[in-house]
Structures are given as structure tokens and as C-alpha cells.
Design a protein around this motif. Structure first.
Motif, PDB file in Angstrom:
ATOM      1  N   GLY A  24       0.826  -1.214   0.000  1.00 31.14           N
ATOM      2  CA  GLY A  24       0.000   0.000   0.000  1.00 31.14           C
ATOM      3  C   GLY A  24       0.853   1.255   0.000  1.00 31.14           C
ATOM      4  N   GLY A  25       0.583   2.144  -0.987  1.00 26.19           N
ATOM      5  CA  GLY A  25       1.370   3.366  -1.143  1.00 26.19           C
ATOM      6  C   GLY A  25       0.618   4.607  -0.712  1.00 26.19           C
ATOM      7  N   GLY A  26      -0.254   4.480   0.300  1.00 32.34           N
ATOM      8  CA  GLY A  26      -0.926   5.662   0.845  1.00 32.34           C
ATOM      9  C   GLY A  26      -0.084   6.232   1.982  1.00 32.34           C
ATOM     10  N   ILE A  27      -0.692   7.047   2.840  1.00 32.16           N
ATOM     11  CA  ILE A  27       0.071   7.663   3.938  1.00 32.16           C
ATOM     12  C   ILE A  27       0.570   6.602   4.908  1.00 32.16           C
ATOM     13  CG2 ILE A  27      -2.052   8.154   5.262  1.00 32.16           C
ATOM     14  CD1 ILE A  27       0.639  10.627   5.516  1.00 32.16           C
ATOM     15  N   ALA A  28      -0.242   5.574   5.159  1.00 34.86           N
ATOM     16  CA  ALA A  28       0.182   4.538   6.113  1.00 34.86           C
ATOM     17  C   ALA A  28       1.413   3.816   5.570  1.00 34.86           C
ATOM     18  CB  ALA A  28      -0.962   3.553   6.349  1.00 34.86           C
ATOM     19  N   GLY A  29       1.382   3.479   4.265  1.00 36.15           N
ATOM     20  CA  GLY A  29       2.504   2.749   3.664  1.00 36.15           C
ATOM     21  C   GLY A  29       3.797   3.548   3.695  1.00 36.15           C
ATOM     22  N   TRP A  30       3.755   4.764   3.184  1.00 39.12           N
ATOM     23  CA  TRP A  30       5.008   5.528   3.077  1.00 39.12           C
ATOM     24  C   TRP A  30       5.461   6.097   4.419  1.00 39.12           C
ATOM     25  CZ3 TRP A  30       8.361   4.504  -0.336  1.00 39.12           C
ATOM     26  CH2 TRP A  30       7.979   4.053  -1.612  1.00 39.12           C
ATOM     27  N   MET A  31       4.522   6.317   5.363  1.00 36.17           N
ATOM     28  CA  MET A  31       4.981   6.743   6.694  1.00 36.17           C
ATOM     29  C   MET A  31       5.655   5.566   7.399  1.00 36.17           C
ATOM     30  SD  MET A  31       3.033   8.708   9.799  1.00 36.17           S
ATOM     31  CE  MET A  31       3.255  10.383   9.215  1.00 36.17           C
ATOM     32  N   SER A  32       5.086   4.363   7.235  1.00 31.35           N
ATOM     33  CA  SER A  32       5.721   3.161   7.811  1.00 31.35           C
ATOM     34  C   SER A  32       7.111   2.994   7.212  1.00 31.35           C
ATOM     35  CB  SER A  32       4.871   1.930   7.505  1.00 31.35           C
ATOM     36  OG  SER A  32       3.566   2.086   7.999  1.00 31.35           O
ATOM     37  N   ALA A  33       7.200   3.108   5.892  1.00 33.04           N
ATOM     38  CA  ALA A  33       8.498   2.942   5.215  1.00 33.04           C
ATOM     39  C   ALA A  33       9.502   3.984   5.700  1.00 33.04           C
ATOM     40  CB  ALA A  33       8.298   3.055   3.701  1.00 33.04           C
ATOM     41  N   PHE A 224       5.151  -8.820   7.137  1.00 27.98           N
ATOM     42  CA  PHE A 224       4.328  -8.055   6.194  1.00 27.98           C
ATOM     43  C   PHE A 224       3.557  -6.964   6.941  1.00 27.98           C
ATOM     44  CE2 PHE A 224       4.953 -10.748   2.510  1.00 27.98           C
ATOM     45  CZ  PHE A 224       5.439 -11.908   3.096  1.00 27.98           C
ATOM     46  N   ILE A 225       3.516  -5.779   6.351  1.00 29.39           N
ATOM     47  CA  ILE A 225       2.731  -4.689   6.936  1.00 29.39           C
ATOM     48  C   ILE A 225       1.628  -4.341   5.943  1.00 29.39           C
ATOM     49  CG2 ILE A 225       2.767  -2.357   7.873  1.00 29.39           C
ATOM     50  CD1 ILE A 225       5.612  -2.740   8.690  1.00 29.39           C
ATOM     51  N   ASP A 226       0.381  -4.543   6.384  1.00 31.75           N
ATOM     52  CA  ASP A 226      -0.767  -4.299   5.500  1.00 31.75           C
ATOM     53  C   ASP A 226      -1.203  -2.844   5.640  1.00 31.75           C
ATOM     54  OD1 ASP A 226      -3.993  -5.977   4.925  1.00 31.75           O
ATOM     55  OD2 ASP A 226      -3.079  -4.165   4.083  1.00 31.75           O
ATOM     56  N   CYS A 227      -0.901  -2.051   4.620  1.00 33.10           N
ATOM     57  CA  CYS A 227      -1.318  -0.647   4.566  1.00 33.10           C
ATOM     58  C   CYS A 227      -2.189  -0.452   3.331  1.00 33.10           C
ATOM     59  CB  CYS A 227      -0.103   0.260   4.487  1.00 33.10           C
ATOM     60  SG  CYS A 227       1.001   0.140   5.882  1.00 33.10           S
ATOM     61  N   SER A 228      -2.982  -1.455   3.035  1.00 32.17           N
ATOM     62  CA  SER A 228      -3.774  -1.431   1.795  1.00 32.17           C
ATOM     63  C   SER A 228      -5.138  -0.775   1.978  1.00 32.17           C
ATOM     64  CB  SER A 228      -3.934  -2.856   1.260  1.00 32.17           C
ATOM     65  OG  SER A 228      -4.654  -3.641   2.202  1.00 32.17           O
ATOM     66  N   GLY A 229      -5.282  -0.015   3.069  1.00 36.79           N
ATOM     67  CA  GLY A 229      -6.517   0.757   3.255  1.00 36.79           C
ATOM     68  C   GLY A 229      -7.694  -0.116   3.645  1.00 36.79           C
ATOM     69  N   PHE A 230      -8.884   0.352   3.304  1.00 38.74           N
ATOM     70  CA  PHE A 230     -10.105  -0.373   3.709  1.00 38.74           C
ATOM     71  C   PHE A 230     -10.131  -1.785   3.140  1.00 38.74           C
ATOM     72  CE2 PHE A 230     -11.832   2.967   5.974  1.00 38.74           C
ATOM     73  CZ  PHE A 230     -12.013   4.129   5.231  1.00 38.74           C
ATOM     74  N   ARG A 231      -9.419  -1.978   2.014  1.00 40.03           N
ATOM     75  CA  ARG A 231      -9.397  -3.311   1.390  1.00 40.03           C
ATOM     76  C   ARG A 231      -8.842  -4.344   2.373  1.00 40.03           C
ATOM     77  NH1 ARG A 231      -9.251  -3.505  -4.334  1.00 40.03           N
ATOM     78  NH2 ARG A 231      -9.183  -1.360  -4.972  1.00 40.03           N
ATOM     79  N   GLY A 344      -2.966   1.973   9.562  1.00 41.77           N
ATOM     80  CA  GLY A 344      -3.833   2.855   8.778  1.00 41.77           C
ATOM     81  C   GLY A 344      -5.255   2.313   8.706  1.00 41.77           C
ATOM     82  N   PHE A 345      -5.919   2.559   7.589  1.00 37.56           N
ATOM     83  CA  PHE A 345      -7.304   2.098   7.445  1.00 37.56           C
ATOM     84  C   PHE A 345      -7.416   0.580   7.557  1.00 37.56           C
ATOM     85  CE2 PHE A 345      -9.208   5.941   6.980  1.00 37.56           C
ATOM     86  CZ  PHE A 345      -9.108   6.602   5.761  1.00 37.56           C
ATOM     87  N   ALA A 346      -6.365  -0.140   7.178  1.00 33.67           N
ATOM     88  CA  ALA A 346      -6.424  -1.613   7.267  1.00 33.67           C
ATOM     89  C   ALA A 346      -6.547  -2.043   8.732  1.00 33.67           C
ATOM     90  CB  ALA A 346      -5.170  -2.209   6.642  1.00 33.67           C
ATOM     91  N   ILE A 358      -3.449  10.144  11.365  1.00 38.12           N
ATOM     92  CA  ILE A 358      -2.004  10.088  11.112  1.00 38.12           C
ATOM     93  C   ILE A 358      -1.234   9.780  12.396  1.00 38.12           C
ATOM     94  CG2 ILE A 358      -0.016  11.512  10.422  1.00 38.12           C
ATOM     95  CD1 ILE A 358      -1.962  12.819   8.377  1.00 38.12           C
ATOM     96  N   GLU A 359      -1.706  10.297  13.534  1.00 35.29           N
ATOM     97  CA  GLU A 359      -1.005   9.994  14.777  1.00 35.29           C
ATOM     98  C   GLU A 359      -1.163   8.519  15.140  1.00 35.29           C
ATOM     99  OE1 GLU A 359      -0.644  11.387  19.410  1.00 35.29           O
ATOM    100  OE2 GLU A 359      -1.113  12.869  17.856  1.00 35.29           O
ATOM    101  N   LEU A 360      -2.332   7.932  14.818  1.00 33.59           N
ATOM    102  CA  LEU A 360      -2.495   6.491  15.072  1.00 33.59           C
ATOM    103  C   LEU A 360      -1.531   5.698  14.201  1.00 33.59           C
ATOM    104  CD1 LEU A 360      -6.407   6.276  15.334  1.00 33.59           C
ATOM    105  CD2 LEU A 360      -4.772   5.775  17.176  1.00 33.59           C
ATOM    106  N   ILE A 361      -1.302   6.186  12.968  1.00 31.57           N
ATOM    107  CA  ILE A 361      -0.354   5.504  12.071  1.00 31.57           C
ATOM    108  C   ILE A 361       1.066   5.581  12.652  1.00 31.57           C
ATOM    109  CG2 ILE A 361       0.777   5.660   9.801  1.00 31.57           C
ATOM    110  CD1 ILE A 361      -1.976   6.587   8.676  1.00 31.57           C
ATOM    111  N   GLN A 362       1.507   6.786  13.007  1.00 32.92           N
ATOM    112  CA  GLN A 362       2.884   6.911  13.506  1.00 32.92           C
ATOM    113  C   GLN A 362       3.073   6.133  14.803  1.00 32.92           C
ATOM    114  OE1 GLN A 362       2.706  11.393  13.918  1.00 32.92           O
ATOM    115  NE2 GLN A 362       3.984  11.020  15.717  1.00 32.92           N
TER     116      GLN A 362
END
Ligand code: FAD
Length: 509
Positions: A24-33, A224-231, A344-346, A358-362
Motif C-alpha cells: 500500500g502506497g498511501g500515507i500509512a505505507g510511506w509513513m511506515s516505510a 508483512f505490513i498491511d497498509c492497503s486501506g479499507f481493502r 492505517g485504514f487496514a 495520522i497519529e495512530l499511524i505513527q
């Protein structure tokens, strides 16, 4: 002794995590990366991010972040000016809540609290004492962030011994994701384009072994880190982890956002949130545009009516077309399941009323670093991760449910919310506050006491009692002290440039 030692070392070496795949390349994905690339760069761990691109959409409606993002940026060595210039952003001193407490009413959830304790007691107790003597000064007058924001002023070097000015940010989400991508790739994160269409699990322990991309490419990793959003393509589609819905407490299930061209006078350092009969509306000013949005319940409003309403509310020329998203408030039953962690949403969805996403993601990524696994993914670590994360998500939920349960608007939606049975922990908080003026907090509470007090008092929950230890301060002495503090805060706030002027010289595009 030597032999055992080498066996243990070999075993530990073999079980050490060697690779992480983020989906997942949303905010969760790239902030995790970005965070993992910063803290694991000496660990010789390969990090790759798989993003689905056109094949899979990203919500990207998050334009605001809480002050904790500033702390994260400092840790990552990110320069604030660069970040704001790149994301065409501005500063956020808090949230203005309109129509939530009464017709035409408004109050501020200002960041940074009410200044230094008085006789060791939080200033809101002194305000409560003076209120019990009939004083009618707004609590917000003791929050430098609220007073400064309402003047539309801002600067970041206004600190004195008595007042504290904390700030979050407003920014363009796509630009921010791009900013984090550049950061992570500069630190060795590989990016693979492609949609994950299948997941191979180990027969032995059900752990994820391989991700199959639409292109036919296979991706193997230890974790594996699932940052694929609601999917939730991995944690749900592959591991069937389950989702706990909270729609009985947070019935909104739709959002629409629409940008309009910016106007100078509106470049204010706060988010405006207005309660409406079927949900609530937000307005966020950026350097080059204003983002308008609506969060609503499809039970009470259609998407077409939502877009029509928002179009009338745009305070400038519409940019592009409205973007819709649908969601169910709640959380994954396990955020960390086997060798897969959701971020993230996942992992969870809480609507952005207090812009906590975003704070929950970080926090989710930083918590993984604290409980960092090896290839075996010890159940004790995932259990502790799940316990702490659930505690945190529940506490954020409770502040949002407090808004919902006490909204003053008379409509079907809010009547339903007024009569719903509250989460027990929130019920306890309300009872303790109503009878003592104190807010009982947990370690995992990321909204601290001043934030809770802003919203509780803002929503007309004003305790009759206050901290007894200030009983011995004569009301006139206390009043004089508080009026002096109020005047100091007002003077500091007035003595600052406008937010637009400050951003213009500090980080304009
Ligand atoms: C209306 C609204 C406003 C919000 N405002 C704020 C705010 O102001 N502040 C805040 O902090 N939070 C806010 N939030 C919450 C914030 O938006 C979320 O926390 C954040 O967007 C979650 O991002 P994500 O990366 O998990 O999901 P997404 O942004 O949905 O990204 C998912 C990514 O996964 C990819 N993907 C999906 N499936 C696959 C697959 N099979 N293979 C490969 N890639 C895949 C997609 O392409 C996408 O890149 C808001 C949420 C909403 C709904």
C-alpha cells in the motif's frame, strides 16, 4: 560454555528478521516505510513497498495533523520549512467547533493546554472556582493557541514562562505522501509497482510466505505490513482476522471532499468543524487551496445531496470534482496477526473529527519498533501490541463519541446519538469529571487532560466541583491572578503576525 553460546548466536542470527514487505502506497505505507528506514537502517533488513497504483485507489482526504507529527519529523530529521513548502501547507493551532454546543455557538479545542499549573493545580480548576462565583469568562481565553488562532495570527517563537503554543499542520496529502516516499527511498526502501492479487500461506503455521502481484511477480518476506486501506488485502482478505464495527456509536459512513481556490483572508491556523443535521462539515485552508468536506450518514443524506450542499458551501471557485469515500467505524480484531501487522485504514477507522488518523499511524509503527519481532513473531509481542493499540484506539474513539453524544442539534441522527448507551470507559470519564473536575486518563490516552477539558466544557459539561486544594485561595486573589494571565495571553497573541504573513516569509511555495 563456548559451544552453547555459538548455537544460541547461530539460532538468533537465523531467526533475525531479514525482510519486510509493506503493501500500500498511501500515507500509512510511506509513513511506515519512512520510519522503519530511519530506525532500521543499520539492521541490514530489506524493506520493500508494493503499491497498487491505478489498480487500487487511495482515500487521501487527510489534510490535517496533530502536534505529535512535529515530534516525529524532528526524530526523522525532517526540516519543517521544507515539509510545509513541499506540501503547500500551513500551521494548525486547534479545531473550532461550531454549532456543536448550541445554535450559533462555537468553542475551540486549542492545542497546548491552559498554561502552567497554579499552586500545582491545572488552571481549569481555577476557572471552575471563579465560574462557581458567577464569573463568566470563556475557558478558551486561557489557551494561548485558541486566542491566537481566533485572531488568525501565528508564529513559532512565542514562548514565555507562562504560556505554551503547540501546533499541528495542514497540508496537501498527495504531496505529503510523495515527500515521505522520497525520504524512504533515499534511505534504501525499494518500491514495487503492482497490485497484490494473491497471498500464499505456510501450511505449517499459516504465516504469510509470498505475495503474488498482478504482474505475476512473487514477493517473499519475513514480515508483512498491511497498509492497503479499507481493502485490508492481507490482514483480512488472506488472514480473515475479522473487524469489530463501532457504527452503533459512530453512525457516519460517508465522506465527500471538494477543494476550492484559496483566499488570503481565509488562510487561518485552524480547522473549522461545523455540526449539521446529518453529520458535520470541515474546512481546512492550505497555501493554494481550501479543502471543504462533509462527513455524513447515508441513512440521512444521499451522496448527491451531500455534493450539492458542499458545492454551495465552497468559499471560492471549485477545483476538480468532489471525491467520495465510504467507511465503517471500527477496528481489526487483531492489528497484528501471525507475521502480518495492519497500519492505517487496514487496522482501524475513526472519522477525522479530531484528525487522529495520522497519529495512530505513527504510533502504530513506533509501537512495532518497541515490540520488534524476529521471524518467529512471538505471540507475547503481538498480544501486547494488540492490547496497547486497542486501548489507544478506544480512547480516541471515546473523545469522538463524546462529541456525538452531546451534539446540540435537534435531528434524527443526533437524537439517536443522544440516547445511545456510551462506551463504559467514556461513561466513567464523564461521571468522574462531572463530580470532580478531573479527567481520569490512561497511559494510552493520546489526548491529554486539556483536550478533554476543552471538549467537555465546550459541550456544556461543566462540573460543579473543582480541586479542593485551591479552596484556600481567596476568590479575589485568584480572580486578579487569572485576569492578569488572561491579559498576558491576549497581549502575546496580538503581538504576532497573521498566519498568512508568517507562512509567507517562513515557507511559502
Ligand atoms: C474524509 C476523511 C478525512 C480524513 N482527514 C484526516 C485528517 O485530517 N487527519 C488525519 O490524521 N486523518 C484523517 N483521516 C484519516 C486518514 O485519511 C487515514 O488515516 C489515512 O488515509 C489512512 O491511509 P491508508 O494509507 O491506510 O489508506 P489509503 O490512503 O486508502 O491507501 C491504501 C493504499 O493501498 C493501496 N492498495 C490497496 N489494495 C492494494 C493491493 N491489493 N495491492 C497493492 N496496493 C494496494 C492503494 O493503492 C493505496 O495506495 C481522514 C479520513 C477520511 C475518510
Amino acid at each position: 560454555m563456548g559451544i552453547i553460546h555459538s548455537k544460541t548466536t547461530t539460532f538468533m542470527k537465523d531467526s533475525k528478521l531479514r525482510s519486510i514487505a509493506i503493501v500500500g502506497g498511501g500515507i500509512a505505507g510511506w509513513m511506515s516505510a519512512a520510519i522503519l528506514s530511519r530506525f532500521l537502517q543499520t539492521q541490514d533488513i530489506d524493506i520493500c513497498l508494493i503499491e497498487g497504483g491505478e489498480d487500487c485507489d487511495s482515500i487521501a482526504m487527510y489534510h490535517a495533523a496533530l502536534p505529535q507529527l512535529q515530534t516525529l519529523h524532528e526524530t526523522l530529521g525532517i526540516d519543517e520549512r521544507e515539509f510545509l513548502k513541499f506540501t503547500r501547507g500551513g500551521f494548525k493551532l486547534g479545531i473550532q467547533f461550531c454549532q456543536w454546543n448550541r445554535e450559533g455557538g462555537q468553542y475551540f479545542h486549542g492545542f497546548g493546554g491552559f498554561g502552567m499549573p497554579i499552586e500545582g493545580v491545572s488552571p481549569h480548576h481555577c476557572w471552575l472556582k471563579l465560574k462557581s462565583f458567577g464569573d463568566d469568562i470563556a475557558l478558551g481565553d486561557y489557551s494561548l493557541a485558541s486566542v491566537t488562532a481566533q485572531l488568525g495570527n501565528f508564529s513559532i517563537n512565542t514562548k514565555n514562562s507562562r504560556a505554551l503554543l503547540e501546533h499541528g499542520f495542514h497540508f496537501d496529502p498527495q504531496r505529503y505522501v510523495e515527500f515521505l516516499r522520497l525520504y524512504a527511498q533515499a534511505r534504501g526502501v525499494r518500491c514495487l509497482a503492482g497490485k497484490v492479487v494473491d497471498v500464499k500461506l505456510s501450511r505449517k503455521n499459516g504465516f504469510i510466505q509470498t505475495l503474488q502481484l498482478k504482474s505475476g511477480q512473487a514477493v517473499q518476506a519475513d514480515f508483512f505490513i498491511d497498509c492497503s486501506g479499507f481493502r485490508a488485502s492481507i490482514i483480512e482478505q488472506a488472514l480473515a482476522t475479522g473487524y469489530q464495527s463501532w457504527s452503533h456509536w459512530l453512525p457516519a459512513d460517508r465522506a465527500v471532499s471538494w477543494s476550492s481556490n484559496a483566499c488570503e483572508d481565509n488562510f487561518l491556523p485552524y480547522t473549522k468543524v461545523t455540526a449539521l443535521p446529518y453529520g458535520w462539515q470541515w474546512r481546512i485552508p492550505l497555501q493554494q487551496s481550501t479543502v471543504n468536506g462533509l462527513v455524513y450518514s447515508s441513512h440521512y443524506l444521499s451522496d448527491a445531496a451531500a455534493a450539492d450542499y458542499l458545492q454551495q458551501e465552497l468559499n471560492g471557485k471549485a477545483l476538480g470534482s468532489p471525491r467520495f469515500s465510504q467507511f465503517v467505524a471500527g477496528h481489526r480484531k487483531r492489528f497484528w496477526n501471525k507475521n502480518c501487522l495492519a497500519i492505517g485504514f487496514a487496522a482501524a477507522f475513526l472519522e477525522p473529527l479530531e484528525c487522529s488518523g495520522i497519529e495512530l499511524i505513527q504510533n502504530g509503527v513506533l509501537r512495532l519498533l518497541q515490540l520488534f519481532p524476529d521471524k518467529r513473531c512471538d505471540l507475547a509481542l503481538s498480544a501486547e501490541y494488540n492490547r496497547k493499540t486497542l486501548e489507544e484506539v478506544c480512547r480516541v474513539r471515546d473523545l469522538i463519541v463524546l462529541h456525538y453524544a452531546t451534539c446540540a442539534i435537534h435531528s434524527e441522527l443526533w437524537q439517536y446519538c443522544k440516547h445511545m448507551i456510551l462506551p463504559p470507559e467514556l461513561e466513567r470519564k464523564l461521571k468522574v469529571f462531572a463530580s470532580s473536575g478531573h479527567v481520569p486518563l490512561h497511559r494510552e490516552d493520546f489526548f491529554q487532560e486539556p483536550s478533554w477539558v476543552c471538549v467537555l466544557v465546550g459541550q456544556n459539561i461543566v462540573p460543579k466541583r473543582y480541586e479542593p486544594s485551591i479552596e484556600n485561595i481567596h476568590p479575589n486573589t485568584l480572580r486578579a491572578f487569572m485576569l492578569k494571565r488572561r491579559a498576558e495571553i491576549s497581549a502575546i497573541a496580538r503581538n504576532q503576525p497573521s498566519h498568512a504573513a508568517f507562512v509567507g516569509q517562513y515557507c511559502s511555495v
